[in-house]
Design an enzyme around this catalytic site. Structure first.
Site, PDB file in Angstrom:
ATOM      1  N   ARG A  39       0.060  14.359  12.886  1.00 32.72           N
ATOM      2  CA  ARG A  39       0.483  14.108  11.500  1.00 32.72           C
ATOM      3  C   ARG A  39       0.788  15.393  10.719  1.00 32.72           C
ATOM      4  O   ARG A  39       0.219  15.658   9.672  1.00 32.72           O
ATOM      5  CB  ARG A  39      -0.518  13.244  10.767  1.00 32.72           C
ATOM      6  CG  ARG A  39      -0.856  11.953  11.513  1.00 32.72           C
ATOM      7  CD  ARG A  39      -1.577  10.945  10.678  1.00 32.72           C
ATOM      8  NE  ARG A  39      -0.635  10.190   9.851  1.00 32.72           N
ATOM      9  CZ  ARG A  39      -1.006   9.166   9.058  1.00 32.72           C
ATOM     10  NH1 ARG A  39      -2.261   8.832   8.967  1.00 32.72           N
ATOM     11  NH2 ARG A  39      -0.107   8.520   8.339  1.00 32.72           N
ATOM     12  N   ARG A  47      -9.092  -0.021   3.775  1.00 31.75           N
ATOM     13  CA  ARG A  47      -8.242   0.915   3.031  1.00 31.75           C
ATOM     14  C   ARG A  47      -6.851   0.328   2.820  1.00 31.75           C
ATOM     15  O   ARG A  47      -6.126   0.762   1.929  1.00 31.75           O
ATOM     16  CB  ARG A  47      -8.180   2.269   3.733  1.00 31.75           C
ATOM     17  CG  ARG A  47      -7.455   2.258   5.062  1.00 31.75           C
ATOM     18  CD  ARG A  47      -7.601   3.566   5.777  1.00 31.75           C
ATOM     19  NE  ARG A  47      -7.327   4.698   4.906  1.00 31.75           N
ATOM     20  CZ  ARG A  47      -7.443   5.960   5.304  1.00 31.75           C
ATOM     21  NH1 ARG A  47      -7.861   6.223   6.516  1.00 31.75           N
ATOM     22  NH2 ARG A  47      -7.157   6.940   4.507  1.00 31.75           N
ATOM     23  N   LYS A  70       0.850  -1.210   0.000  1.00 27.77           N
ATOM     24  CA  LYS A  70       0.000   0.000   0.000  1.00 27.77           C
ATOM     25  C   LYS A  70       0.875   1.246   0.000  1.00 27.77           C
ATOM     26  O   LYS A  70       0.661   2.157  -0.793  1.00 27.77           O
ATOM     27  CB  LYS A  70      -0.899   0.012   1.233  1.00 27.77           C
ATOM     28  CG  LYS A  70      -1.576   1.354   1.496  1.00 27.77           C
ATOM     29  CD  LYS A  70      -2.474   1.362   2.711  1.00 27.77           C
ATOM     30  CE  LYS A  70      -1.768   1.690   3.977  1.00 27.77           C
ATOM     31  NZ  LYS A  70      -1.431   3.106   4.164  1.00 27.77           N
ATOM     32  N   ASN A  71       1.888   1.260   0.890  1.00 32.42           N
ATOM     33  CA  ASN A  71       2.655   2.494   1.091  1.00 32.42           C
ATOM     34  C   ASN A  71       3.649   2.775  -0.018  1.00 32.42           C
ATOM     35  O   ASN A  71       4.314   3.802  -0.018  1.00 32.42           O
ATOM     36  CB  ASN A  71       3.305   2.489   2.475  1.00 32.42           C
ATOM     37  CG  ASN A  71       2.234   2.579   3.551  1.00 32.42           C
ATOM     38  OD1 ASN A  71       1.091   2.941   3.258  1.00 32.42           O
ATOM     39  ND2 ASN A  71       2.578   2.218   4.764  1.00 32.42           N
ATOM     40  N   CYS A  82      -5.471   8.097   8.840  1.00 29.26           N
ATOM     41  CA  CYS A  82      -5.912   7.611  10.149  1.00 29.26           C
ATOM     42  C   CYS A  82      -5.490   8.590  11.243  1.00 29.26           C
ATOM     43  O   CYS A  82      -4.434   9.200  11.175  1.00 29.26           O
ATOM     44  CB  CYS A  82      -5.290   6.249  10.448  1.00 29.26           C
ATOM     45  SG  CYS A  82      -5.934   4.939   9.395  1.00 29.26           S
ATOM     46  N   ASP A  86       3.814   0.094  11.950  1.00 29.16           N
ATOM     47  CA  ASP A  86       2.537  -0.398  11.424  1.00 29.16           C
ATOM     48  C   ASP A  86       2.226  -1.822  11.873  1.00 29.16           C
ATOM     49  O   ASP A  86       1.114  -2.301  11.653  1.00 29.16           O
ATOM     50  CB  ASP A  86       2.527  -0.323   9.886  1.00 29.16           C
ATOM     51  CG  ASP A  86       2.605   1.116   9.400  1.00 29.16           C
ATOM     52  OD1 ASP A  86       2.922   1.329   8.230  1.00 29.16           O
ATOM     53  OD2 ASP A  86       2.383   2.033  10.233  1.00 29.16           O
TER      54      ASP A  86
HETATM   55  C1  EPZ Z   1       4.098   6.562   6.250  1.00 24.25           C
HETATM   56  O1  EPZ Z   1       3.416   7.657   6.842  1.00 24.25           O
HETATM   57  C2  EPZ Z   1       3.062   5.459   6.166  1.00 24.25           C
HETATM   58  N1  EPZ Z   1       1.927   5.912   5.376  1.00 24.25           N
HETATM   59  C3  EPZ Z   1       2.577   5.088   7.575  1.00 24.25           C
HETATM   60  O2  EPZ Z   1       1.736   3.950   7.436  1.00 24.25           O
HETATM   61  C4  EPZ Z   1       3.768   4.687   8.432  1.00 24.25           C
HETATM   62  O3  EPZ Z   1       3.324   4.465   9.753  1.00 24.25           O
HETATM   63  C5  EPZ Z   1       4.812   5.809   8.420  1.00 24.25           C
HETATM   64  O4  EPZ Z   1       5.188   6.125   7.070  1.00 24.25           O
HETATM   65  C6  EPZ Z   1       6.074   5.419   9.183  1.00 24.25           C
HETATM   66  O5  EPZ Z   1       6.617   4.260   8.622  1.00 24.25           O
HETATM   67  C7  EPZ Z   1       2.073   6.005   4.033  1.00 24.25           C
HETATM   68  O6  EPZ Z   1       3.123   5.716   3.489  1.00 24.25           O
HETATM   69  C8  EPZ Z   1       0.873   6.484   3.274  1.00 24.25           C
HETATM   70  P1  EPZ Z   1       6.334   9.784   8.437  1.00 24.25           P
HETATM   71  P2  EPZ Z   1       4.094   9.113   6.846  1.00 24.25           P
HETATM   72  O7  EPZ Z   1       6.371  11.019   7.644  1.00 24.25           O
HETATM   73  O8  EPZ Z   1       4.930   9.293   5.646  1.00 24.25           O
HETATM   74  C9  EPZ Z   1       6.383  12.991  11.951  1.00 24.25           C
HETATM   75  C10 EPZ Z   1      -0.163   2.664   7.640  1.00 24.25           C
HETATM   76  O9  EPZ Z   1      -0.686   2.129   8.630  1.00 24.25           O
HETATM   77  N2  EPZ Z   1       6.391  13.953  10.841  1.00 24.25           N
HETATM   78  O10 EPZ Z   1       7.480   8.820   8.358  1.00 24.25           O
HETATM   79  O11 EPZ Z   1       3.018  10.100   7.126  1.00 24.25           O
HETATM   80  C11 EPZ Z   1       5.032  12.321  12.094  1.00 24.25           C
HETATM   81  O12 EPZ Z   1       4.178  13.122  12.897  1.00 24.25           O
HETATM   82  C12 EPZ Z   1       0.345   4.077   7.756  1.00 24.25           C
HETATM   83  O13 EPZ Z   1       0.016   2.113   6.516  1.00 24.25           O
HETATM   84  C13 EPZ Z   1       6.558  15.305  11.143  1.00 24.25           C
HETATM   85  O14 EPZ Z   1       6.701  15.691  12.298  1.00 24.25           O
HETATM   86  O15 EPZ Z   1       5.029   8.965   8.124  1.00 24.25           O
HETATM   87  C14 EPZ Z   1       5.384  11.017  12.753  1.00 24.25           C
HETATM   88  O16 EPZ Z   1       5.570  11.233  14.135  1.00 24.25           O
HETATM   89  C15 EPZ Z   1       0.100   4.695   9.116  1.00 24.25           C
HETATM   90  N3  EPZ Z   1       6.545  16.208  10.123  1.00 24.25           N
HETATM   91  C16 EPZ Z   1       6.734  10.665  12.139  1.00 24.25           C
HETATM   92  O17 EPZ Z   1       7.274  11.898  11.641  1.00 24.25           O
HETATM   93  C17 EPZ Z   1       6.383  15.820   8.819  1.00 24.25           C
HETATM   94  O18 EPZ Z   1       6.405  16.687   7.924  1.00 24.25           O
HETATM   95  C18 EPZ Z   1       6.649   9.638  11.016  1.00 24.25           C
HETATM   96  O19 EPZ Z   1       6.020  10.226   9.948  1.00 24.25           O
HETATM   97  C19 EPZ Z   1       6.198  14.452   8.534  1.00 24.25           C
HETATM   98  C20 EPZ Z   1       6.213  13.541   9.561  1.00 24.25           C
END
Ligand code: EPZ
Length: 422
Positions: free
Chosen positions: A121, A399, A22-23, A116, A306
């Site tokens: 986020r 989803r 998915k990701n 979610c 995840d």
């Molecule tokens: C991706 O989310 C995945 N989603 C998430 O999977 C997954 O949990 C996550 O990566 C971590 O592996 C998709 O790819 C669509 P991040 P993403 O940016 O990119 C903070 C699932 O269940 N952050 O690595 O949104 C954020 O708040 C989903 O499939 C900032 O502070 O994750 C979090 O604490 C859930 N500022 C951490 O970084 C930003 O601009 C990780 O976020 C971006 C992120």
């Protein structure tokens, strides 16, 4: 309203085939718009996030056709139109259109993404990356609308405060056709990023270092359409392996890349679970004596956030006390109240630390999915619980887990979707 109904206790045996990640797919579909022409993405999972993205690209005049898991995207006649709040809100990955449309048109109008509710986020790291390349961000606090534009995009060194998956990919998108070279430091190393870099390089981009913490993108003039195959979904694979550890009778999870889930496989071994790997197939059976362990979720290649929620269900069956610490998201324990309602013994120290006492017998109950992976955890709990479990809010689960009912029924689970009046 649709609900999942499960009668627990059935052993799971036979083959479960893993779909595309998915990701990865949710980034590859927007990426196809970087080039004009026809791109083909194969092994796209049959999940509702895919359909949400199709609605977005169709709203930009892009033609999408699908044959099974093969998606053909024709961006010949696409237009750079505003992506409405309704469409932006459908999923987290709508933010990928920021990097794509900025790279292609140097102008994008979109709203804050959905996804979610596992935390606040923010997308500040994405936006800081775009600004480093020369973009100007105009954000309207009332409407949550972004207008991101740039005279020119110029390669730059970007050091991410956190190894964000989304920000790494989005900045990679924005840098593909910038003037000069961009270096992303402290980049995320998740396997999906390599899949996306492979697609961009097939389109003519010049990206090196994907999968490491330093990614270099040398800007090119234009990109041409290409083909790519989505890698297997390591989170879907891990979820079914955890179910196999609870109920497997020679359950075989097929189409896995075991190298993408070494942290998970190591934890299964620590719990005393036996499994055998044969290429892209992993055979696993129920383990009657599970050792308690401690889980801390980390960025790749650490234990994936995840799979924290699904793993917490396995820990309810371990002989002793396990500690589960979630370090990536601040609100990923919403499923715990429902596990405890079923008879689990989980104490939340706070929203990111859980103490799990086991083993506990789980009883079938009426419960609600709270998010995608929390919902998958509740399906796992229903499969091992005594009696009948019904799960509401199942759109969260659909989803991200393609054909989950059919895949589980095929290996012996007593599970179905029922429709109840609203
Ligand atoms: C991706 O989310 C995945 N989603 C998430 O999977 C997954 O949990 C996550 O990566 C971590 O592996 C998709 O790819 C669509 P991040 P993403 O940016 O990119 C903070 C699932 O269940 N952050 O690595 O949104 C954020 O708040 C989903 O499939 C900032 O502070 O994750 C979090 O604490 C859930 N500022 C951490 O970084 C930003 O601009 C990780 O976020 C971006 C992120």
């Amino acid at each position: 309203m649709k609900q999942i109904k499960i009668n627990g206790g059935r052993p799971l045996s036979g083959e479960i085939h893993i779909g595309g990640a998915k990701n990865s797919a949710v980034a590859l579909i927007p990426a196809a718009l970087l080039a004009d022409g026809i791109s083909v993405i194969s092994n796209v999972p049959n999940i509702t996030d895919r359909d949400a993205l199709f609605d977005i690209i169709k709203s930009l005049g892009v033609n999408v056709t699908m044959e099974g898991s093969v998606v053909t995207i024709d961006s010949t006649h696409m237009e750079n139109l505003e992506i409405s709040e309704k469409l932006s809100n459908r999923l987290r990955a709508s933010y990928y259109f920021m990097g794509v449309l900025l790279a292609k048109y140097k102008h994008v109008e979109i709203y804050f993404p959905g996804g979610c509710n596992i935390g606040e986020r923010p997308i500040d790291l994405h936006l800081k990356g775009f600004e480093a390349l020369g973009a100007h961000i105009d954000y309207n606090q009332d409407t949550h609308k972004y207008i991101i534009s740039a005279e020119n995009l110029t390669g730059s060194r970007v050091n991410l405060d956190f190894a964000s998956v989304g920000a790494t990919i989005n900045i990679m998108f924005a840098a593909t056709m910038a003037n000069g070279t961009t270096i992303i430091e402290n980049a995320a190393k998740e396997t999906e990023i390599i899949n996306i870099a492979d697609f961009l390089n097939a389109m003519g981009a010049k990206i090196t270092g994907a999968g490491t913490s330093t990614i270099t993108i040398e800007g090119v003039d234009k990109l041409t359409s290409a083909d790519i195959r989505v890698i297997p979904d390591r989170i879907e694979a891990g979820t079914y392996l955890l179910m196999g550890a609870l109920l497997g009778d020679d359950l075989i999870v097929c189409g896995v890349n075991p190298d993408h889930i070494t942290a998970v496989l190591n934890k299964l071994k620590d719990m005393g679970i036996k499994f055998s790997i044969n290429g892209d197939r992993i055979k696993i059976s129920k383990c009657d004596n599970l050792n308690p362990i401690n889980i801390t979720t980390l960025v790749y290649p650490g234990f994936p956030t995840d799979l924290g929620q699904p793993m917490s269900v396995l820990l309810t069956q371990a002989n002793g006390t396990s500690l589960f610490e979630e370090t990536i998201w601040e609100n990923r324990m919403q499923h715990v109240e429902y596990l405890n309602k079923m008879g689990a013994g989980i104490t939340l120290k706070d929203n990111t630390h859980a103490i799990i006492n086991g083993p506990t017998k789980l009883k079938g109950s009426q419960i609600n999915a709270t998010d995608l992976r929390g919902g998958a955890a509740l399906v796992m709990a229903g499969l091992i619980a005594e009696g009948e479990t019904t799960i509401s809010n199942i759109e969260y689960i659909l989803r991200g887990y393609e054909n989950i009912i059919r895949k589980l029924k095929n290996v012996g689970a007593d599970i179905k979707i029922i429709k109840t009046e609203e």
